[in-house]
Design a protein around this motif. Structure first.
Motif, PDB file in Angstrom:
ATOM      1  N   LEU A   1      34.033  49.121  21.186  1.00 17.80           N
ATOM      2  CA  LEU A   1      34.831  47.986  21.645  1.00 17.80           C
ATOM      3  C   LEU A   1      34.743  47.833  23.160  1.00 17.80           C
ATOM      4  O   LEU A   1      34.675  46.715  23.682  1.00 17.80           O
ATOM      5  CB  LEU A   1      36.287  48.154  21.215  1.00 17.80           C
ATOM      6  CG  LEU A   1      36.551  48.163  19.706  1.00 17.80           C
ATOM      7  CD1 LEU A   1      38.032  48.373  19.426  1.00 17.80           C
ATOM      8  CD2 LEU A   1      36.073  46.856  19.082  1.00 17.80           C
ATOM      9  N   VAL A   2      34.743  48.959  23.866  1.00 14.46           N
ATOM     10  CA  VAL A   2      34.631  48.907  25.328  1.00 14.46           C
ATOM     11  C   VAL A   2      33.279  48.331  25.731  1.00 14.46           C
ATOM     12  O   VAL A   2      33.192  47.485  26.635  1.00 14.46           O
ATOM     13  CB  VAL A   2      34.838  50.315  25.930  1.00 14.46           C
ATOM     14  CG1 VAL A   2      34.637  50.272  27.443  1.00 14.46           C
ATOM     15  CG2 VAL A   2      36.218  50.849  25.594  1.00 14.46           C
TER      16      VAL A   2
ATOM     17  N   ALA B   1      33.247  44.604  25.168  1.00 13.24           N
ATOM     18  CA  ALA B   1      33.981  43.893  26.219  1.00 13.24           C
ATOM     19  C   ALA B   1      33.139  43.800  27.485  1.00 13.24           C
ATOM     20  O   ALA B   1      33.117  42.754  28.159  1.00 13.24           O
ATOM     21  CB  ALA B   1      35.304  44.599  26.501  1.00 13.24           C
ATOM     22  N   GLU B   2      32.429  44.874  27.817  1.00 16.56           N
ATOM     23  CA  GLU B   2      31.564  44.850  28.997  1.00 16.56           C
ATOM     24  C   GLU B   2      30.411  43.878  28.798  1.00 16.56           C
ATOM     25  O   GLU B   2      29.997  43.179  29.740  1.00 16.56           O
ATOM     26  CB  GLU B   2      31.025  46.251  29.265  1.00 16.56           C
ATOM     27  CG  GLU B   2      32.090  47.245  29.713  1.00 16.56           C
ATOM     28  CD  GLU B   2      31.542  48.654  29.844  1.00 16.56           C
ATOM     29  OE1 GLU B   2      30.411  48.885  29.362  1.00 16.56           O
ATOM     30  OE2 GLU B   2      32.244  49.517  30.414  1.00 16.56           O
TER      31      GLU B   2
ATOM     32  N   SER C   1      33.617  41.315  30.803  1.00 18.52           N
ATOM     33  CA  SER C   1      34.995  41.634  31.181  1.00 18.52           C
ATOM     34  C   SER C   1      35.009  42.532  32.417  1.00 18.52           C
ATOM     35  O   SER C   1      34.195  43.458  32.532  1.00 18.52           O
ATOM     36  CB  SER C   1      35.719  42.338  30.030  1.00 18.52           C
ATOM     37  OG  SER C   1      35.801  41.502  28.898  1.00 18.52           O
TER      38      SER C   1
ATOM     39  N   GLN D   1      40.406  43.487  33.156  1.00 19.00           N
ATOM     40  CA  GLN D   1      40.498  42.761  31.888  1.00 19.00           C
ATOM     41  C   GLN D   1      40.336  43.705  30.705  1.00 19.00           C
ATOM     42  O   GLN D   1      41.038  43.581  29.701  1.00 19.00           O
ATOM     43  CB  GLN D   1      39.440  41.660  31.845  1.00 19.00           C
ATOM     44  CG  GLN D   1      39.720  40.484  32.769  1.00 19.00           C
ATOM     45  CD  GLN D   1      38.589  39.480  32.798  1.00 19.00           C
ATOM     46  OE1 GLN D   1      37.419  39.840  32.617  1.00 19.00           O
ATOM     47  NE2 GLN D   1      38.918  38.221  33.036  1.00 19.00           N
ATOM     48  N   LYS D   2      39.394  44.653  30.799  1.00 20.31           N
ATOM     49  CA  LYS D   2      39.227  45.632  29.726  1.00 20.31           C
ATOM     50  C   LYS D   2      40.507  46.437  29.533  1.00 20.31           C
ATOM     51  O   LYS D   2      40.918  46.704  28.402  1.00 20.31           O
ATOM     52  CB  LYS D   2      38.076  46.581  30.062  1.00 20.31           C
ATOM     53  CG  LYS D   2      36.692  45.990  29.897  1.00 20.31           C
ATOM     54  CD  LYS D   2      35.642  47.086  29.980  1.00 20.31           C
ATOM     55  CE  LYS D   2      35.732  47.834  31.296  1.00 20.31           C
ATOM     56  NZ  LYS D   2      34.699  48.896  31.410  1.00 20.31           N
TER      57      LYS D   2
ATOM     58  N   LYS E   1      43.559  43.751  28.369  1.00 26.20           N
ATOM     59  CA  LYS E   1      43.378  43.008  27.119  1.00 26.20           C
ATOM     60  C   LYS E   1      42.829  43.842  25.969  1.00 26.20           C
ATOM     61  O   LYS E   1      42.917  43.421  24.813  1.00 26.20           O
ATOM     62  CB  LYS E   1      42.451  41.820  27.369  1.00 26.20           C
ATOM     63  CG  LYS E   1      43.018  40.800  28.337  1.00 26.20           C
ATOM     64  CD  LYS E   1      42.103  39.596  28.481  1.00 26.20           C
ATOM     65  CE  LYS E   1      42.705  38.547  29.419  1.00 26.20           C
ATOM     66  NZ  LYS E   1      41.840  37.353  29.547  1.00 26.20           N
ATOM     67  N   LEU E   2      42.288  45.023  26.268  1.00 24.03           N
ATOM     68  CA  LEU E   2      41.694  45.827  25.199  1.00 24.03           C
ATOM     69  C   LEU E   2      42.312  47.218  25.105  1.00 24.03           C
ATOM     70  O   LEU E   2      42.895  47.569  24.078  1.00 24.03           O
ATOM     71  CB  LEU E   2      40.183  45.952  25.422  1.00 24.03           C
ATOM     72  CG  LEU E   2      39.431  46.881  24.451  1.00 24.03           C
ATOM     73  CD1 LEU E   2      39.496  46.321  23.040  1.00 24.03           C
ATOM     74  CD2 LEU E   2      38.000  47.095  24.912  1.00 24.03           C
ATOM     75  N   GLN E   3      42.174  47.985  26.176  1.00 26.36           N
ATOM     76  CA  GLN E   3      42.538  49.397  26.087  1.00 26.36           C
ATOM     77  C   GLN E   3      44.041  49.617  25.933  1.00 26.36           C
ATOM     78  O   GLN E   3      44.472  50.387  25.061  1.00 26.36           O
ATOM     79  CB  GLN E   3      42.015  50.138  27.331  1.00 26.36           C
ATOM     80  CG  GLN E   3      40.492  50.197  27.385  1.00 26.36           C
ATOM     81  CD  GLN E   3      39.978  50.753  28.699  1.00 26.36           C
ATOM     82  OE1 GLN E   3      40.424  50.363  29.787  1.00 26.36           O
ATOM     83  NE2 GLN E   3      39.013  51.656  28.630  1.00 26.36           N
TER      84      GLN E   3
END
Length: 276
Positions: free
Chosen positions: A181-182, A185-186, A190, A194-195, A198-200
């Protein structure tokens, strides 16, 4: 062969005197800020009539959980009021909330830093080990030395004792975010912020909330210990009951602490579940 004893105690005392002499204004500022925070929280909790606040907390419990939690909140808090420990309980709750808030504000950024930097994690982890294994009573000594007696050193000692779970579980939660997922996003461009936002953090939130929950419980466990250095509240009743062998009074104050502990534990668990 006799090895000379290391003057570790003397070194610590020298450091305490040095910091008191050169950083006195900083400690005075911290004392004023934390004291104002605790007094503000206590004022909010005590300005509302006890029955009104009981109903509001029961309504919050019903909204977050089920009617059983709301019923327990109403009966438990009404029992605290009936025992004549409402004002003291609110004083203790103000200390717990202030210590928990400071632990969260300080702990989550440190946990994020540890998750993003192995070097930071390697430095912070031994410090956390030391903080969690050192007897809680030891924290009272420097706290009193720097901030005198009262509720402020109690909050400081509570923060030191309670902050490790928030740091550890924030670090753990972010590190457990799937690498796929990381990388995705990259790939979509992102930024690191933002990572994180919005994600971690959203994925790690259950683990982070578990750490916050433990921090709140540990802060509450310091209520009685903090009473030894002048912090008022239910802990002072317990401490007085122990020193005067008043079993009944100590049991009543202990019941009030248990009720607050259960409510804080259940409500903090329900907050994140309700958002999701």
């Amino acid at each position: 062969m006799n090895i000379p004893k290391l003057p570790l105690g003397s070194w610590v005392e020298w450091l305490e005197q040095f910091m008191t002499l050169h950083f006195g204004p900083v400690f005075d500022f911290i004392h004023a800020v934390i004291g104002g925070m605790v007094n503000g929280i206590e004022a909010v909790l005590t300005v509302v009539p006890a029955l009104v606040l009981i109903v509001l907390i029961a309504a919050l419990a019903y909204w977050l959980g089920k009617w059983k939690l709301a019923l327990f909140a109403f009966i438990g808090l009404y029992l605290i009021d009936n025992l004549g420990l409402w004002e003291q309980s609110m004083q203790s709750l103000a200390l717990v909330l202030a210590a928990s808030l400071l632990s969260i504000v300080i702990g989550i950024p440190i946990g994020i830093l540890c998750a993003r930097s192995n070097a930071a994690r390697n430095i912070v982890t031994p410090v956390l080990d030391f903080m969690q294994t050192m007897p809680a009573f030891v924290y009272l000594l420097p706290a009193v030395s720097f901030f005198s007696l009262g509720v402020v050193p109690g909050v400081i000692a509570s923060v030191i004792f309670a902050i490790p779970p928030t740091i550890r579980l924030t670090n753990l939660g972010i590190r457990q975010v799937p690498e796929e997922l990381v990388e995705a996003a990259e790939a979509f461009g992102s930024t690191p912020m933002q990572k994180l936002v919005k994600l971690q953090l959203p994925i790690a939130m259950p683990t982070i909330m578990a750490g916050i929950n433990q921090t709140i419980m540990l802060s509450l466990s310091m209520v009685v210990i903090s009473s030894m250095i002048g912090a008022q509240g239910v802990g002072a009743y317990v401490y007085r009951a122990v020193t005067q062998a008043k079993i009944g009074d100590g049991f009543e104050a202990g019941v009030a602490i248990v009720i607050m502990a259960i409510l804080l534990d259940r409500l903090t668990q329900k907050i994140y579940k309700t958002k999701n």
